[in-house]
Design an enzyme around this catalytic site. Structure first.
Site, PDB file in Angstrom:
ATOM      1  N   LYS A   1     -10.257   2.459  25.193  1.00  0.00           N
ATOM      2  CA  LYS A   1     -10.706   3.388  24.221  1.00  0.00           C
ATOM      3  C   LYS A   1     -12.205   2.705  23.978  1.00  0.00           C
ATOM      4  CE  LYS A   1     -11.858   4.756  20.509  1.00  0.00           C
ATOM      5  NZ  LYS A   1     -13.293   4.834  20.026  1.00  0.00           N
TER       6      LYS A   1
ATOM      7  N   GLU B   1     -21.014  -9.618   7.134  1.00  0.00           N
ATOM      8  CA  GLU B   1     -21.768  -9.467   8.465  1.00  0.00           C
ATOM      9  C   GLU B   1     -22.799  -8.167   8.203  1.00  0.00           C
ATOM     10  OE1 GLU B   1     -19.329  -7.874  11.865  1.00  0.00           O
ATOM     11  OE2 GLU B   1     -20.133  -9.259  13.057  1.00  0.00           O
TER      12      GLU B   1
ATOM     13  N   CYS C   1     -21.786 -10.111  17.789  1.00  0.00           N
ATOM     14  CA  CYS C   1     -20.915 -10.736  17.202  1.00  0.00           C
ATOM     15  C   CYS C   1     -21.364 -12.120  16.914  1.00  0.00           C
ATOM     16  CB  CYS C   1     -19.453 -10.568  17.517  1.00  0.00           C
ATOM     17  SG  CYS C   1     -19.458 -11.219  19.384  1.00  0.00           S
TER      18      CYS C   1
HETATM   19  P1  NAD Z   1     -15.638  -0.920  15.013  1.00  0.00           P
HETATM   20  O1  NAD Z   1     -14.497  -1.749  14.486  1.00  0.00           O
HETATM   21  O2  NAD Z   1     -15.942   0.205  13.894  1.00  0.00           O
HETATM   22  O3  NAD Z   1     -15.154  -0.101  16.291  1.00  0.00           O
HETATM   23  C1  NAD Z   1     -14.631  -0.400  17.349  1.00  0.00           C
HETATM   24  C2  NAD Z   1     -13.708   0.374  17.917  1.00  0.00           C
HETATM   25  O4  NAD Z   1     -12.446   0.584  17.374  1.00  0.00           O
HETATM   26  C3  NAD Z   1     -14.372   1.747  18.489  1.00  0.00           C
HETATM   27  O5  NAD Z   1     -14.119   1.804  19.754  1.00  0.00           O
HETATM   28  C4  NAD Z   1     -13.787   2.687  17.553  1.00  0.00           C
HETATM   29  O6  NAD Z   1     -13.778   3.757  17.832  1.00  0.00           O
HETATM   30  C5  NAD Z   1     -12.440   2.057  17.176  1.00  0.00           C
HETATM   31  N1  NAD Z   1     -11.788   2.396  16.090  1.00  0.00           N
HETATM   32  C6  NAD Z   1     -12.330   2.469  14.831  1.00  0.00           C
HETATM   33  N2  NAD Z   1     -11.156   2.831  13.768  1.00  0.00           N
HETATM   34  C7  NAD Z   1      -9.850   2.668  14.688  1.00  0.00           C
HETATM   35  C8  NAD Z   1      -8.760   3.004  14.271  1.00  0.00           C
HETATM   36  N3  NAD Z   1      -8.153   3.151  13.045  1.00  0.00           N
HETATM   37  N4  NAD Z   1      -7.712   2.873  15.395  1.00  0.00           N
HETATM   38  C9  NAD Z   1      -8.202   2.524  16.461  1.00  0.00           C
HETATM   39  N5  NAD Z   1      -9.519   2.411  16.844  1.00  0.00           N
HETATM   40  C10 NAD Z   1     -10.513   2.256  16.019  1.00  0.00           C
HETATM   41  O7  NAD Z   1     -16.763  -1.589  15.525  1.00  0.00           O
HETATM   42  P2  NAD Z   1     -18.203  -1.428  16.120  1.00  0.00           P
HETATM   43  O8  NAD Z   1     -19.005  -1.048  14.727  1.00  0.00           O
HETATM   44  O9  NAD Z   1     -18.096  -0.586  17.181  1.00  0.00           O
HETATM   45  O10 NAD Z   1     -18.429  -2.702  16.345  1.00  0.00           O
HETATM   46  C11 NAD Z   1     -19.242  -3.622  15.613  1.00  0.00           C
HETATM   47  C12 NAD Z   1     -18.305  -4.858  15.423  1.00  0.00           C
HETATM   48  O11 NAD Z   1     -17.672  -5.261  16.626  1.00  0.00           O
HETATM   49  C13 NAD Z   1     -18.874  -5.962  14.910  1.00  0.00           C
HETATM   50  O12 NAD Z   1     -18.074  -6.194  13.674  1.00  0.00           O
HETATM   51  C14 NAD Z   1     -19.073  -7.155  15.616  1.00  0.00           C
HETATM   52  O13 NAD Z   1     -19.093  -8.458  15.129  1.00  0.00           O
HETATM   53  C15 NAD Z   1     -17.773  -7.003  16.419  1.00  0.00           C
HETATM   54  N6  NAD Z   1     -17.737  -7.575  17.641  1.00  0.00           N
HETATM   55  C16 NAD Z   1     -17.037  -8.567  17.972  1.00  0.00           C
HETATM   56  C17 NAD Z   1     -16.995  -9.144  19.184  1.00  0.00           C
HETATM   57  C18 NAD Z   1     -16.131 -10.307  19.467  1.00  0.00           C
HETATM   58  O14 NAD Z   1     -16.012 -10.710  20.547  1.00  0.00           O
HETATM   59  N7  NAD Z   1     -15.666 -11.118  18.552  1.00  0.00           N
HETATM   60  C19 NAD Z   1     -17.754  -8.833  20.183  1.00  0.00           C
HETATM   61  C20 NAD Z   1     -18.468  -7.442  19.968  1.00  0.00           C
HETATM   62  C21 NAD Z   1     -18.545  -6.769  18.833  1.00  0.00           C
END
Ligand code: NAD
Length: 479
Positions: free
Chosen positions: A155, A361, A262
């Site tokens: 997803k 963040e 991140c």
């Molecule tokens: P997000 O949490 O908004 O979304 C991530 C994913 O989760 C997306 O595919 C989204 O559609 C899905 N999602 C959202 N709500 C959901 C739910 N209730 N159930 C299931 N899936 C759901 O994050 P984003 O805006 O896409 O990415 C940015 C974030 O990702 C930042 O906080 C960043 O730090 C983090 N990130 C972390 C790493 C790591 O390895 N630690 C790497 C890259 C990004």
């Protein structure tokens, strides 16, 4: 059907995609479950060759994939190409892992016992991924999951469906059996819970907020969970640092790639002796960056990836100014040749550790400098955070670097290097609440994508004493 727009040029529709619903999720789940058994018992050379084939195929169309990635996410074409190539390397790496990790066979403590420790697939794994690295994060989850015999449901972020479609098509064309890899596009809130409660494991990369929701849902059926979440990564610059190098490191880590990592250095903690010179040089370097369309070879800084993220960045700029931070540069939107989500990166000085800019963040090119007196204060401020992903220090002193490494609360420590920028053959991730449930990549991947099965085999003919005699001398070992 939902359009996906190019953040460098909102008139460029990258693609139009069907957004999945709960019925699609159930179909994917059934397909993945049905396919898993066959894939989990497929012979190892087959698994390895297919994964290698995916890596080769990615390299074969790397330029096209990089164009698509750059148009869809807004990262520079050179960064996109690097991400595509890294994805191929990861498939090649896990093709090797298939053959390397085949369990252990050890002698038992009791005479006549041999013990095998097998690694079995977890089963059907849900992979949820963000928009900032829309190819390499899916790649490192999919490659690892498949290497260890799992079937997957991917997803990807709703903001970057195109590159996920391209990657899963390559996987399908490489010859994987139907149902082993499944793709669901769209709003994870609509069908996420249904999947989390019905798969065997979930590997999630995204925000800490959504990570907590997933963790809560997973508790219902005790679904195995791995979370890679946000960061608020400190970069410490000490008086004895090579200043030009430290400015490079800070620029790389905090501003380039629009701070959308991140592991981005989002708190610059600088000791008094070099503070002013550091702030001045960093500001000049940031001001010199050429902002523009991500496909333009002269561009050094592309657009923000999404409208939502742009609004968030600007909100942090406004709020930090109001809170008394000194804006050294940028912070506003920029007009370029095409209409997109462009902004000048913002550098603030005079920030305090308790300002929202240094607590939450941002995930954009908005960074604060915190002035400190010495290394003790620097370490204490660096650890003054709810996050624990990555941290860094610039210094010429091995002693200082060692002290920082030992006292940092982060999961990864960088010395004279940006907090962002990782290798795939070693474990990656942070401690809670930046990470939960084990690390990704390298040898750590096996822990999450497999369960161990331990078999004790007793051979009475091999044993000098009967381990099961009631009054046997070995009775106390029978725990
Ligand atoms: P997000 O949490 O908004 O979304 C991530 C994913 O989760 C997306 O595919 C989204 O559609 C899905 N999602 C959202 N709500 C959901 C739910 N209730 N159930 C299931 N899936 C759901 O994050 P984003 O805006 O896409 O990415 C940015 C974030 O990702 C930042 O906080 C960043 O730090 C983090 N990130 C972390 C790493 C790591 O390895 N630690 C790497 C890259 C990004």
């Amino acid at each position: 059907m939902e359009p996906s727009l190019n953040p460098s040029d909102l008139n460029d529709v990258v693609g139009v995609y069907h957004w999945s619903d709960v019925n699609d999720a159930s179909t994917a789940l059934a397909a993945a479950r049905q396919a898993q058994h066959g894939w989990g018992s497929a012979n190892l050379p087959t698994r390895s060759e297919l994964l290698h084939n995916v890596g080769d195929r990615i390299l074969g169309v790397a330029d096209n994939l990089a164009q698509l990635l750059s148009r869809e996410q807004g990262k520079l074409l050179s960064d996109a190409l690097a991400e595509v190539k890294r994805s191929a390397q990861i498939f090649h790496y896990f093709a090797g892992e298939v053959l390397r990790n085949n369990g252990q066979f050890v002698r038992g403590l009791r005479d006549g016992f041999m013990i095998s420790v097998e690694r079995e697939p977890v089963g059907t794994v849900l992979l949820i991924t963000p928009w900032n690295f829309p190819m390499v994060v899916p790649a490192w989850k999919i490659a690892a999951a498949l290497a260890f015999g799992n079937s997957v449901i991917l997803k990807p972020s709703e903001y970057t469906p195109g590159i996920a479609v391209a990657l899963t098509e390559i996987i399908a064309d490489a010859g994987f059996p139907a149902g082993v890899v499944n793709l669901l596009i769209g709003d994870g809130q609509l069908f996420g819970q249904h999947l989390v409660e019905n798969v065997d494991a979930v590997s999630f990369t995204g925000s800490t907020t959504v990570g907590r929701i997933i963790l809560g849902q997973a508790s219902k059926n005790m679904t195995k969970v791995q979370l890679e979440l946000g960061g608020k990564n400190p970069l410490v610059v000490l008086d004895d640092a090579d200043l030009d190098h430290a400015v490079d490191v800070a620029l790389q880590g905090s501003i380039l790639q629009m701070g959308q990592r991140c592991t981005a250095s989002s708190r610059l903690i600088v000791t008094r002796g070099v503070h002013d010179a550091f702030a001045d040089r960093l500001t000049r370097r940031v001001a010199d960056l050429r902002i523009g369309h991500a496909l333009d070879p002269d561009t050094q800084l592309g657009p923000v990836a999404t409208d939502r993220q742009l609004a968030r960045n600007l909100e942090f700029v406004t709020e930090s100014k109001a809170a008394g931070a000194e804006l050294l540069h940028g912070g506003g939107v920029v007009d370029v040749r095409t209409k997109g989500y462009y902004m000048q990166p913002a550098v603030f000085a005079g920030t305090r550790s308790d300002m929202r800019l240094n607590v939450e963040e941002v995930f954009g090119p908005v960074v604060g400098i915190i002035q400190v007196g010495d290394i003790d204060e620097a370490i204490s401020v660096a650890n003054e955070t709810d996050y624990a992903l990555s941290s860094g220090i610039c210094t010429r002193s091995l002693n200082a670097a060692e002290r920082f490494r030992k006292s940092s609360t982060a999961g990864m420590v960088m010395v004279n290097a940006p907090t962002a920028g990782i290798d795939y053959h070693v474990p990656f991730g942070g401690k809670p609440p930046s990470g939960f449930g084990g690390r990704e990549n390298g040898s750590a991947a096996q822990e999450f994508y497999t369960e161990s099965k331990v078999t004790y085999t007793y051979n009475p003919q091999e044993s000098s004493a009967d381990a099961y005699q009631l009054n046997s001398a070995t009775k106390n070992d029978n725990i």
